[in-house]
Motif scaffolding. Structure first.
Motif, PDB file in Angstrom:
ATOM      1  N   PHE A 244       0.851  -0.811   0.446  1.00 30.10           N
ATOM      2  CA  PHE A 244      -0.229   0.000   0.072  1.00 30.10           C
ATOM      3  C   PHE A 244       1.167   1.421  -0.108  1.00 30.10           C
ATOM      4  N   ASP A 245      -0.234   2.920  -0.466  1.00 31.45           N
ATOM      5  CA  ASP A 245       1.055   3.577  -0.005  1.00 31.45           C
ATOM      6  C   ASP A 245       1.210   3.620   1.377  1.00 31.45           C
ATOM      7  N   LYS A 246       0.857   3.267   1.998  1.00 32.68           N
ATOM      8  CA  LYS A 246       0.764   4.123   3.232  1.00 32.68           C
ATOM      9  C   LYS A 246       0.901   2.260   4.477  1.00 32.68           C
ATOM     10  N   ASP A 247       1.220   2.524   5.347  1.00 32.44           N
ATOM     11  CA  ASP A 247       1.429   1.376   6.257  1.00 32.44           C
ATOM     12  C   ASP A 247      -0.620   2.097   6.874  1.00 32.44           C
ATOM     13  N   SER A 248      -0.843   3.248   7.326  1.00 32.03           N
ATOM     14  CA  SER A 248      -2.575   3.237   7.745  1.00 32.03           C
ATOM     15  C   SER A 248      -3.150   4.249   7.711  1.00 32.03           C
ATOM     16  N   TYR A 249      -4.422   4.451   7.748  1.00 33.91           N
ATOM     17  CA  TYR A 249      -5.409   5.492   7.165  1.00 33.91           C
ATOM     18  C   TYR A 249      -6.374   6.060   8.300  1.00 33.91           C
ATOM     19  N   VAL A 250      -6.567   7.181   8.116  1.00 33.95           N
ATOM     20  CA  VAL A 250      -7.915   7.943   9.244  1.00 33.95           C
ATOM     21  C   VAL A 250      -8.751   7.950   8.331  1.00 33.95           C
ATOM     22  N   PHE A 251     -10.091   8.132   8.217  1.00 34.57           N
ATOM     23  CA  PHE A 251     -11.106   8.739   7.801  1.00 34.57           C
ATOM     24  C   PHE A 251     -12.092   8.654   8.681  1.00 34.57           C
ATOM     25  N   ASN A 252     -13.112   9.606   8.067  1.00 35.03           N
ATOM     26  CA  ASN A 252     -14.175  10.518   9.077  1.00 35.03           C
ATOM     27  C   ASN A 252     -15.499   9.769   8.081  1.00 35.03           C
ATOM     28  N   VAL A 253     -15.970   9.133   8.721  1.00 32.06           N
ATOM     29  CA  VAL A 253     -17.845   8.918   7.823  1.00 32.06           C
ATOM     30  C   VAL A 253     -19.143   9.618   8.661  1.00 32.06           C
ATOM     31  N   GLN A 292     -16.670  -5.506   9.837  1.00 36.26           N
ATOM     32  CA  GLN A 292     -17.060  -5.875   8.662  1.00 36.26           C
ATOM     33  C   GLN A 292     -18.662  -6.396   8.754  1.00 36.26           C
ATOM     34  N   GLU A 293     -19.521  -6.124   9.591  1.00 36.13           N
ATOM     35  CA  GLU A 293     -20.400  -6.067   9.108  1.00 36.13           C
ATOM     36  C   GLU A 293     -20.933  -4.667   8.798  1.00 36.13           C
ATOM     37  N   MET A 294     -20.353  -3.243   9.799  1.00 40.22           N
ATOM     38  CA  MET A 294     -20.743  -2.440   8.933  1.00 40.22           C
ATOM     39  C   MET A 294     -20.135  -1.978   7.608  1.00 40.22           C
ATOM     40  N   PHE A 295     -19.382  -2.375   7.164  1.00 42.83           N
ATOM     41  CA  PHE A 295     -18.506  -1.508   5.947  1.00 42.83           C
ATOM     42  C   PHE A 295     -18.447  -2.975   4.693  1.00 42.83           C
ATOM     43  N   ASN A 296     -18.369  -3.264   3.957  1.00 50.54           N
ATOM     44  CA  ASN A 296     -18.413  -3.866   2.418  1.00 50.54           C
ATOM     45  C   ASN A 296     -17.487  -3.634   1.941  1.00 50.54           C
ATOM     46  N   LEU A 297     -16.059  -4.502   1.713  1.00 53.06           N
ATOM     47  CA  LEU A 297     -14.961  -4.692   1.102  1.00 53.06           C
ATOM     48  C   LEU A 297     -14.950  -5.351   0.133  1.00 53.06           C
ATOM     49  N   ASN A 298     -14.499  -4.211  -1.373  1.00 51.17           N
ATOM     50  CA  ASN A 298     -14.867  -5.090  -2.381  1.00 51.17           C
ATOM     51  C   ASN A 298     -13.552  -5.659  -2.756  1.00 51.17           C
ATOM     52  N   LEU A 315     -21.226   2.968  17.987  1.00 51.68           N
ATOM     53  CA  LEU A 315     -20.120   3.193  18.271  1.00 51.68           C
ATOM     54  C   LEU A 315     -18.988   4.005  17.663  1.00 51.68           C
ATOM     55  N   LYS A 316     -17.804   5.156  18.001  1.00 46.42           N
ATOM     56  CA  LYS A 316     -17.949   6.058  17.800  1.00 46.42           C
ATOM     57  C   LYS A 316     -16.482   5.565  16.839  1.00 46.42           C
ATOM     58  N   VAL A 317     -15.838   4.942  16.611  1.00 46.79           N
ATOM     59  CA  VAL A 317     -14.553   4.751  16.215  1.00 46.79           C
ATOM     60  C   VAL A 317     -14.619   3.519  15.645  1.00 46.79           C
ATOM     61  N   TYR A 318     -13.928   2.824  14.313  1.00 46.51           N
ATOM     62  CA  TYR A 318     -14.211   1.450  13.744  1.00 46.51           C
ATOM     63  C   TYR A 318     -12.923   2.081  13.599  1.00 46.51           C
ATOM     64  N   GLU A 319     -12.173   0.473  13.767  1.00 47.81           N
ATOM     65  CA  GLU A 319     -11.208   0.063  12.820  1.00 47.81           C
ATOM     66  C   GLU A 319     -10.219  -1.377  12.675  1.00 47.81           C
ATOM     67  N   MET A 320      -9.861  -0.903  11.064  1.00 47.03           N
ATOM     68  CA  MET A 320      -9.823  -2.485  10.429  1.00 47.03           C
ATOM     69  C   MET A 320      -8.458  -2.796  10.158  1.00 47.03           C
ATOM     70  N   LEU A 338      -6.684   0.704   8.978  1.00 50.43           N
ATOM     71  CA  LEU A 338      -7.251   1.926   8.392  1.00 50.43           C
ATOM     72  C   LEU A 338      -8.523   2.633   9.669  1.00 50.43           C
ATOM     73  N   THR A 339      -8.548   3.544  10.516  1.00 51.84           N
ATOM     74  CA  THR A 339      -9.343   4.027  11.128  1.00 51.84           C
ATOM     75  C   THR A 339     -10.247   4.552  10.716  1.00 51.84           C
ATOM     76  N   ILE A 340     -11.612   4.374  10.905  1.00 50.19           N
ATOM     77  CA  ILE A 340     -12.430   5.190  10.932  1.00 50.19           C
ATOM     78  C   ILE A 340     -13.270   5.750  11.759  1.00 50.19           C
ATOM     79  N   HIS A 341     -13.655   6.788  12.014  1.00 49.44           N
ATOM     80  CA  HIS A 341     -14.145   7.591  12.610  1.00 49.44           C
ATOM     81  C   HIS A 341     -15.154   8.664  12.243  1.00 49.44           C
ATOM     82  N   VAL A 342     -16.949   7.716  12.697  1.00 44.82           N
ATOM     83  CA  VAL A 342     -18.044   8.033  13.164  1.00 44.82           C
ATOM     84  C   VAL A 342     -18.516   9.660  13.724  1.00 44.82           C
ATOM     85  N   THR A 343     -19.240  10.235  12.297  1.00 44.19           N
ATOM     86  CA  THR A 343     -19.852  12.138  12.938  1.00 44.19           C
ATOM     87  C   THR A 343     -20.595  11.317  13.562  1.00 44.19           C
TER      88      THR A 343
END
Length: 810
Positions: A244-253, A292-298, A315-320, A338-343
């Motif tokens: 991957f381009d980076k070892d870790s990613y942080v996103f907001n949803v 895995q139930e909350m997010f679908n990975l193609n 849940l405020k934060v999802y890590e995968m 990946l760290t996904i923060h829920v707004t």
């Protein structure tokens, strides 16, 4: 009586004289010349008239001419000078296309008339280096895997050169390359060819194609060369993992984002090609089921989309952790976190709080053991704030309420990790509103393994066949046991149970990898010494206490044809020739020698057959291909050489077959009986064209014939005496036979009979041989003159042999 005939050539002269006036003379000598090929037209070869002793001035009158060979007239004669010159350019490769021999001859006949004479001319065409080596294919394509071991050989097309001898292909050169070199090989016919050898490992990612040039050089002066291109395409091996381009990613949803909304598109790259570079995305085991139930990975595109409605209160934060794997035979992978923060959005759903959660737990936990304590709440009030908590019904757990809005998760049924290694427990809380709102929490309960399973081999008995002459350290087999337990309870250690055979420990002959059960040979086995081994291998886990099981291994050594036959009889020193002496009077079918060879290989490979490799006279000896007995096929004749050379090859039945040879030199000797006999040979040399000698031969033949008639009449009269006579015994086994040389050789051995043989023969050199009868009562062998001995009378037919058999007198 000897008849007189004119020689065949004289008869031909007379016949020719009747029809033509010229006298035809045959010349048996051959005039030989040597010229190189490709000489210019008109080049002088030699003065043929001078070499043949002809008068140059008479060549035109006598119409001297050279015949045509293959519809082409390469040479002709200048009638004014008698010089033999090149009429048409000679191409040796066209004239003698076969390279089985280096000699090429052009045989001509020169004819002159008045009188007609014919001369044999032989012109040897020598080769010049007029052809350059050439390859049948100008470009050779090779596909070589980048994992090919250094030292691997690849066959290349050899170059062809129509020239012969030193002018043919003698060497090859390869253009400069740090990865490849060549090795020159010589075939049985002397031809040269090259093998391409890998001298340095290949890396497709650094260089995918290698362009080489192979040059063939002949041995002529000056040398000629031919080239061919070699294109080596390096085949890819899956030796690069996706990254991957980076070892870790942080996103907001955003909470309550529409299902199917794109969160992020991941991109991993692989430097390999083909299926080795195709990347598949998946969640790792460290990614929770909830995530895995909350997010679908193609798996193909790497897109992560919202799979279920996102609730901030849940849940405020999802890590995968996402794994990118390629599709190579042995898949390689890379990963990123990946760290996904829920707004948050303004909504009120029931809440679940896990106060305690014991994970993992042992699989042998007792009933009613508390695993988790869960509290539930809802910010709403009234019925909307009253909540109910439940878990799936098909689990060996139950919820037990301990106080208001507090629940305990306890074990309700026995656990078995080998059947279900982990449980994904979903706590669902639902309020009593209308419509009711609910929430759930999923937890993964892992069961700790207990060492309660014995390692098991797929088979209880393994039979492994090992070809003899194996390389030390060769892998024989992989003996893998299975233990359904986990971790140290599953980690197996393999070892050989010690057993001594002939003071040799099994650990000195075999070794086993303690980690994977690979069984190796520590030495090279020889079937002729060791044929099988029987021992046990134990697999033991690392639990406490450890459990183990063992399996029986039967090693069978398979024979190879690695021993050539050894000739033990007739014995001779290494490389020497066996010399044997046999009487010339040896009977047909007599044993001359017996070749015995031994082979220490197995029964199939040690079956030996015998054959003649060389024999002086193929009609004189026979060889039994199974027992090696050499016997005479007929009796020796006086025309047979005294020394016979036999080369016998003993060949085994292996693939490929091995052989040994022995050379037997047979010397024939006269027997003692023959040495003491009265038989004598009188050799009279004379000239067949001398009238005096001719008269002597005719007179001697006449006297001999009269003597023979007298002897025959006497014998016939004696044998016809009345049987009543008591003084003279009857003639026993009387035989009178006139035998022609066209009849096969015959032999008679007798103790009580006389053979009288009178040979009247005129050999080619004029040698007359007269043999007298041997003494009475002696045992001896008498043979008729064999076919093809060369004895003929003046009529050209074979001599006759008159043989008389009669019983001896007292």
């Amino acid at each position: 009586m000897a008849a007189t005939h004119l020689p065949h050539c004289s008869i031909w002269y007379v016949s020719a004289f009747l029809f033509v006036s010229a006298i035809i003379t045959s010349v048996s000598t051959v005039t030989h010349y040597t010229v190189p090929e490709e000489m210019d037209e008109g080049s002088i070869v030699a003065n043929l008239a001078t070499d043949l002793g002809l008068d140059v001035k008479s060549l035109s009158e006598r119409k001297m001419r050279i015949d045509i060979v293959g519809n082409k007239k390469y040479l002709d004669v200048k009638k004014d000078t008698g010089e033999l010159f090149i009429l048409e350019r000679i191409d040796r490769e066209l004239l003698c296309p076969l390279k089985t021999t280096t000699s090429c001859f052009l045989r001509l006949d020169a004819t002159i008339e008045n009188p007609i004479r014919m001369f044999n001319i032989e012109v040897e065409i020598t080769d010049i280096n007029d052809n350059a080596p050439h390859f049948r294919r100008g470009t050779m394509h090779l596909d070589i895997s980048e994992s090919t071991a250094v030292g691997e050989r690849f066959s290349l097309n050899n170059a062809a050169d129509p020239d012969v001898g030193v002018n043919s292909v003698k060497n090859y050169h390869l253009s400069a390359s740090e990865h490849f070199s060549i090795e020159i090989q010589t075939g049985r016919d002397g031809s040269k060819f090259a093998d391409l050898i890998l001298k340095q490992s290949l890396d497709r990612e650094q260089q995918a194609v290698h362009h080489l040039t192979l040059t063939a050089v002949d041995g002529g002066v000056p040398t000629r060369t031919g080239t061919a291109s070699i294109i080596v395409r390096v085949l890819d091996v899956n030796d690069n993992a996706p990254s991957f381009d980076k070892d870790s990613y942080v996103f907001n949803v955003m909470e309550n984002s529409p299902i199917g909304s794109l969160v992020v598109k991941l991109n991993a790259t692989d430097l390999d090609e083909g299926s080795n570079s195709d990347v598949v995305y998946s969640y790792s085991l460290y990614t929770s089921e909830r995530t895995q139930e909350m997010f679908n990975l193609n798996p193909e595109s790497g897109e992560i989309r919202v799979k279920e409605m996102i609730n901030y209160e849940d849940l405020k934060v999802y890590e995968m952790e996402v794994i990118a794997s390629d599709k190579g035979p042995v898949s390689l992978s890379g990963q990123c976190r990946l760290t996904i923060h829920v707004t948050d959005m303004n909504d009120n759903h029931p809440e679940i709080s896990i106060k305690s959660f014991q994970s993992p737990i042992k699989e042998n936990e007792s009933m009613d053991t508390v695993i988790s304590v869960v509290s539930v709440s809802d910010k709403d009030s009234g019925d909307n704030g009253v909540v109910d908590l439940r878990i799936p019904d098909n689990m060996p757990f139950k919820l037990r309420e301990s106080s208001d809005n507090y629940y305990e998760l306890v074990v309700s049924e026995p656990l078995d990790r080998e059947k279900v290694p982990e449980y994904v427990i979903t706590f669902t809380v639902t309020d009593r509103g209308s419509p009711p709102l609910s929430d759930n929490e999923t937890m993964t309960l892992e069961l700790l393994d207990v060492n309660d399973n014995v390692p098991q081999f797929p088979q209880s008995f393994y039979t492994i066949r090992v070809m003899e002459n194996n390389a030390p350290g060769a892998l024989l087999s992989s003996l893998t046991a299975f233990d359904p337990d986990l971790h140290e309870n599953q980690y197996l250690v393999y070892f050989i149970i010690e057993k001594e055979i002939a003071n040799t420990s099994m650990s000195m002959l075999f070794s086993i990898n303690p980690e994977n059960g690979n069984l190796y040979a520590l030495k090279t086995f020889d079937y002729e010494i060791e044929k099988e081994f029987l021992f046990h291998i134990e697999a033991r886990d690392s639990g406490s206490p450890p459990l183990s099981s063992n399996v029986t291994v039967h090693i069978i050594i398979v024979d190879q044809n690695d021993n050539a036959p050894v000739i033990v009889s007739p014995w001779r020193a290494h490389g020497s020739v066996v010399e044997e002496k046999i009487p010339r009077s040896t009977d047909k079918g007599s044993l001359v020698a017996k070749v015995i060879a031994l082979d220490t290989d197995s029964v199939h490979n040690s079956r030996i057959t015998y054959q003649f490799l060389q024999v002086t006279d193929a009609t004189l000896f026979s060889l039994d291909q199974y027992n090696g007995e050499i016997r005479t096929m007929r009796m020796f004749s006086y025309r047979d050489p005294r020394h016979q050379r036999l080369v016998v090859v003993a060949k085994d039945n292996g693939e490929p077959a091995l052989s040994a040879t022995v050379t037997i030199k047979l010397s024939t000797m006269e027997t003692a009986v023959k040495a003491n006999s009265d038989m004598s040979e009188v050799s009279l040399e004379y000239d067949i064209f001398s009238d005096l000698n001719l008269y002597l031969v005719i007179g001697l033949g006449s006297v001999s014939f009269l003597l023979l008639i007298t002897i025959l009449v006497t014998i016939v009269l004696k044998c016809q005496k009345p049987k009543a006579s008591l003084t003279a015994p009857p003639c026993r086994n009387s035989v009178i036979s006139e035998r022609n040389s066209t009849i096969a050789d015959s032999t008679l051995v007798s103790n009580d009979a006389y053979w009288y043989s009178l040979f009247l023969a005129e050999t080619r050199k004029g040698k007359l041989v007269v043999r007298q009868p041997a003494p009475k009562g002696s045992r001896y062998i008498v043979s008729s003159i064999p076919r093809g001995t060369g004895l003929t009378d003046t009529s050209g037919s074979a001599p006759s042999t008159l043989q008389v058999l009669c019983s001896p007198s007292h």
